[in-house]
Design a protein around this motif. Structure first.
Motif, mmCIF file in Angstrom:
data_model
loop_
_atom_site.group_PDB
_atom_site.id
_atom_site.type_symbol
_atom_site.label_atom_id
_atom_site.label_comp_id
_atom_site.label_asym_id
_atom_site.label_seq_id
_atom_site.Cartn_x
_atom_site.Cartn_y
_atom_site.Cartn_z
ATOM 1 N N ASN A 1 113.884 50.647 -65.445
ATOM 2 C CA ASN A 1 114.805 51.649 -66.004
ATOM 3 C C ASN A 1 115.275 52.616 -64.920
ATOM 4 O O ASN A 1 116.435 53.043 -64.896
ATOM 5 C CB ASN A 1 114.147 52.416 -67.153
ATOM 6 C CG ASN A 1 112.863 53.126 -66.752
ATOM 7 O OD1 ASN A 1 112.044 52.578 -66.027
ATOM 8 N ND2 ASN A 1 112.666 54.337 -67.246
ATOM 9 N N GLN A 2 114.384 52.954 -63.987
ATOM 10 C CA GLN A 2 114.747 53.851 -62.887
ATOM 11 C C GLN A 2 115.608 53.131 -61.854
ATOM 12 O O GLN A 2 116.514 53.733 -61.263
ATOM 13 C CB GLN A 2 113.472 54.403 -62.259
ATOM 14 C CG GLN A 2 112.670 55.248 -63.231
ATOM 15 C CD GLN A 2 111.298 55.606 -62.706
ATOM 16 O OE1 GLN A 2 110.634 54.800 -62.040
ATOM 17 N NE2 GLN A 2 110.841 56.811 -63.004
ATOM 18 N N ALA B 1 105.606 50.497 -68.143
ATOM 19 C CA ALA B 1 105.692 51.953 -68.327
ATOM 20 C C ALA B 1 107.111 52.534 -68.336
ATOM 21 O O ALA B 1 107.304 53.672 -67.938
ATOM 22 C CB ALA B 1 104.853 52.653 -67.252
ATOM 23 N N CYS B 2 108.092 51.764 -68.775
ATOM 24 C CA CYS B 2 109.445 52.331 -68.882
ATOM 25 C C CYS B 2 109.499 53.454 -69.918
ATOM 26 O O CYS B 2 110.349 54.342 -69.831
ATOM 27 C CB CYS B 2 110.449 51.242 -69.250
ATOM 28 S SG CYS B 2 110.719 50.035 -67.941
ATOM 29 N N SER B 3 108.603 53.428 -70.881
ATOM 30 C CA SER B 3 108.604 54.446 -71.929
ATOM 31 C C SER B 3 107.979 55.753 -71.452
ATOM 32 O O SER B 3 108.207 56.809 -72.064
ATOM 33 C CB SER B 3 107.836 53.943 -73.158
ATOM 34 O OG SER B 3 106.488 53.641 -72.816
ATOM 35 N N THR B 4 107.203 55.722 -70.384
ATOM 36 C CA THR B 4 106.532 56.937 -69.913
ATOM 37 C C THR B 4 107.044 57.416 -68.559
ATOM 38 O O THR B 4 106.729 58.535 -68.154
ATOM 39 C CB THR B 4 105.010 56.705 -69.816
ATOM 40 O OG1 THR B 4 104.743 55.568 -68.987
ATOM 41 C CG2 THR B 4 104.420 56.463 -71.201
ATOM 42 N N GLU C 1 106.343 45.979 -70.815
ATOM 43 C CA GLU C 1 106.847 46.549 -72.069
ATOM 44 C C GLU C 1 108.172 45.901 -72.441
ATOM 45 O O GLU C 1 109.019 45.651 -71.572
ATOM 46 C CB GLU C 1 107.068 48.055 -71.928
ATOM 47 C CG GLU C 1 105.811 48.875 -71.796
ATOM 48 C CD GLU C 1 106.126 50.364 -71.771
ATOM 49 O OE1 GLU C 1 105.175 51.160 -71.806
ATOM 50 O OE2 GLU C 1 107.325 50.738 -71.718
ATOM 51 N N ALA C 2 108.357 45.684 -73.727
ATOM 52 C CA ALA C 2 109.629 45.115 -74.193
ATOM 53 C C ALA C 2 110.796 46.014 -73.830
ATOM 54 O O ALA C 2 111.894 45.541 -73.508
ATOM 55 C CB ALA C 2 109.566 44.902 -75.708
ATOM 56 N N PHE D 1 112.542 45.240 -70.538
ATOM 57 C CA PHE D 1 113.473 44.114 -70.519
ATOM 58 C C PHE D 1 114.796 44.497 -71.182
ATOM 59 O O PHE D 1 115.852 43.978 -70.807
ATOM 60 C CB PHE D 1 112.825 42.896 -71.175
ATOM 61 C CG PHE D 1 111.656 42.364 -70.390
ATOM 62 C CD1 PHE D 1 111.858 41.578 -69.265
ATOM 63 C CD2 PHE D 1 110.357 42.697 -70.743
ATOM 64 C CE1 PHE D 1 110.786 41.104 -68.510
ATOM 65 C CE2 PHE D 1 109.275 42.227 -70.004
ATOM 66 C CZ PHE D 1 109.487 41.432 -68.893
ATOM 67 N N ASP D 2 114.739 45.423 -72.128
ATOM 68 C CA ASP D 2 115.990 45.960 -72.686
ATOM 69 C C ASP D 2 116.782 46.689 -71.605
ATOM 70 O O ASP D 2 118.016 46.572 -71.540
ATOM 71 C CB ASP D 2 115.685 46.923 -73.830
ATOM 72 C CG ASP D 2 115.100 46.230 -75.051
ATOM 73 O OD1 ASP D 2 115.313 45.002 -75.188
ATOM 74 O OD2 ASP D 2 114.436 46.904 -75.863
ATOM 75 N N HIS D 3 116.080 47.441 -70.755
ATOM 76 C CA HIS D 3 116.746 48.136 -69.655
ATOM 77 C C HIS D 3 117.351 47.136 -68.664
ATOM 78 O O HIS D 3 118.440 47.365 -68.126
ATOM 79 C CB HIS D 3 115.762 49.046 -68.924
ATOM 80 C CG HIS D 3 115.582 50.380 -69.574
ATOM 81 N ND1 HIS D 3 116.538 51.370 -69.518
ATOM 82 C CD2 HIS D 3 114.547 50.881 -70.298
ATOM 83 C CE1 HIS D 3 116.104 52.433 -70.180
ATOM 84 N NE2 HIS D 3 114.909 52.164 -70.667
ATOM 85 N N LEU D 4 116.640 46.032 -68.419
ATOM 86 C CA LEU D 4 117.175 45.015 -67.521
ATOM 87 C C LEU D 4 118.485 44.467 -68.073
ATOM 88 O O LEU D 4 119.459 44.296 -67.319
ATOM 89 C CB LEU D 4 116.162 43.883 -67.338
ATOM 90 C CG LEU D 4 116.666 42.670 -66.547
ATOM 91 C CD1 LEU D 4 117.061 43.068 -65.123
ATOM 92 C CD2 LEU D 4 115.611 41.560 -66.531
ATOM 93 N N ARG D 5 118.537 44.191 -69.352
ATOM 94 C CA ARG D 5 119.779 43.658 -69.935
ATOM 95 C C ARG D 5 120.912 44.674 -69.825
ATOM 96 O O ARG D 5 122.048 44.316 -69.488
ATOM 97 C CB ARG D 5 119.551 43.252 -71.395
ATOM 98 C CG ARG D 5 120.782 42.592 -72.002
ATOM 99 C CD ARG D 5 120.492 41.903 -73.308
ATOM 100 N NE ARG D 5 121.671 41.172 -73.766
ATOM 101 C CZ ARG D 5 122.002 39.944 -73.376
ATOM 102 N NH1 ARG D 5 121.239 39.297 -72.516
ATOM 103 N NH2 ARG D 5 123.091 39.357 -73.828
ATOM 104 N N ARG D 6 120.601 45.950 -70.089
ATOM 105 C CA ARG D 6 121.636 46.977 -69.964
ATOM 106 C C ARG D 6 122.118 47.095 -68.529
ATOM 107 O O ARG D 6 123.312 47.301 -68.278
ATOM 108 C CB ARG D 6 121.105 48.325 -70.478
ATOM 109 C CG ARG D 6 120.972 48.380 -71.979
ATOM 110 C CD ARG D 6 120.899 49.820 -72.479
ATOM 111 N NE ARG D 6 119.646 50.453 -72.114
ATOM 112 C CZ ARG D 6 118.536 50.384 -72.840
ATOM 113 N NH1 ARG D 6 118.516 49.678 -73.949
ATOM 114 N NH2 ARG D 6 117.452 51.025 -72.455
#
Length: 352
Positions: free
Chosen positions: A127-128, A157-160, A232-233, A236-241
């Motif tokens: 995400n970063q 740890a994308c959520s934290t 974390e799932a 992978f959502d961040h990767l798609r975005r």
């Protein structure tokens, strides 16, 4: 009838409050003067300390982010602004920073793609990486390709971990030279972190080496091992975005899957469950986005070629880079004829 006060008594009765008001006013002025002198003294002392640390090469990079290796990479980027305009940039965690050797690519091929630069710092999650990539593309509209090398730990740890891990306005001003390094020290200085970095800097110096394109060579006598990743799932959502964002910009994303260290496979994923989950989720995330997937997990390197499960020893990085380059730019320029194992670009600590 009320008794009239003598004028002298009236004057006497008013004097004490006036003297008290004057006393309070003079006390307030004294406080302001004392505070100003203290503040100026503190600034002068801090400035002298920063100058002294710089003189003995013990001064950490300006704390734009506050994490030593991120700040050191940003200092290198500030010192090499021309590389921010490259046609091909690499962005990611240290899996990207330490595993690319663009100096091994022939000059004519680097020129054919508009130049190359490794702008990846360290410790980033996907995400970063997405956030930093968007920022860098805003700075350089001429960039047409982003390379990111990833391992399962990039998807933890994308959520934290805060997606917005830097101040965009500050970073843009810093990289362009519009603000001084001194100002950044005073704006973002965290005393305990700063003192800790000063103390540790000599021990970290061998990890803060950058070759001419921004990569960070890794050498280690004995490879280290780490445990399994906790993916974390949401990552992978961040990767798609990230992939869809780059496609909408007209920028090609080349996502590279880092090879698995045999000792790590044996100790952390002997059943293959984590590797299968990783590969499935990455492929699903990139499906239909236009991103180029370079699956290097099939490359076989012995344990001694790894510094740890996330980083190759520098002498074998050219082979890995060539593998990526041939697949990322197939049919887009001269074919790369190979590499000389053990050759490396010149390295040195970033200028300040």
């Amino acid at each position: 009838m009320d008794e009239l006060l003598n004028p002298s008594e009236v004057k006497a009765s008013k004097n004490p409050p006036r003297r008290r008001a004057l006393s309070r006013r003079s006390g307030g002025v004294a406080f302001i003067v004392t505070f100003a002198i203290g503040a100026i003294g503190t600034v002068l002392f801090a400035a002298a300390a920063i100058a002294a640390l710089g003189a003995v090469d013990r001064l950490p990079a300006p704390p734009v982010n506050g994490t030593w290796c991120i700040d050191e990479k940003l200092a290198w980027m500030r010192a090499n602004p021309e590389l921010l305009e490259s046609g091909v940039i690499a962005v990611g965690s240290s899996v990207t920073w330490r595993n690319l050797s663009f100096g091994e690519i022939p000059l004519k091929e680097r020129e054919a793609v508009g130049g190359v630069a490794n702008l990846a710092p360290c410790f980033l999650r996907i995400n970063q990486t997405h956030e930093l990539t968007n920022f860098l593309l805003d700075l350089s509209p001429g960039t047409h390709t982003v390379i990111s090398v990833v391992a399962p730990r990039d998807f933890e740890a994308c959520s934290t971990n805060a997606t917005e891990f830097f101040d965009p306005e500050l970073l843009e001003s810093y990289l362009s030279g519009q603000v001084s390094e001194w100002w950044v020290y005073f704006r973002n200085l965290r005393a305990f972190t700063f003192i800790g970095d000063v103390i540790r800097l000599p021990d970290l110096s061998d990890q803060l080496v950058f070759e001419e394109f921004g990569s960070g060579p890794m050498f280690r006598d004995e490879p280290l091992l780490v445990g399994p990743a906790r993916m974390e799932a949401a990552c992978f959502d961040h990767l798609r975005r990230m992939a869809t964002d780059l496609t909408s910009r007209g920028v090609k994303l080349v996502l590279v899957l880092f090879p698995f260290m045999p000792a790590w496979v044996e100790s952390a994923d002997s059943t293959g469950e984590q590797r299968a989950e990783f590969l499935t989720n990455v492929r699903s995330s990139l499906s239909g986005t236009g991103a180029v997937l370079v699956d290097a997990t099939g490359m076989t390197f012995p344990n001694e070629d790894f510094a740890d499960p996330l980083h190759l020893q520098w002498p074998v990085v050219p082979e890995f880079t060539g593998y990526i380059w041939e697949r990322a730019f197939q049919g887009q320029g001269p074919a790369w004829s190979g590499y000389q194992r053990g050759a490396s670009a010149s390295i040195g600590r970033p200028g300040r």
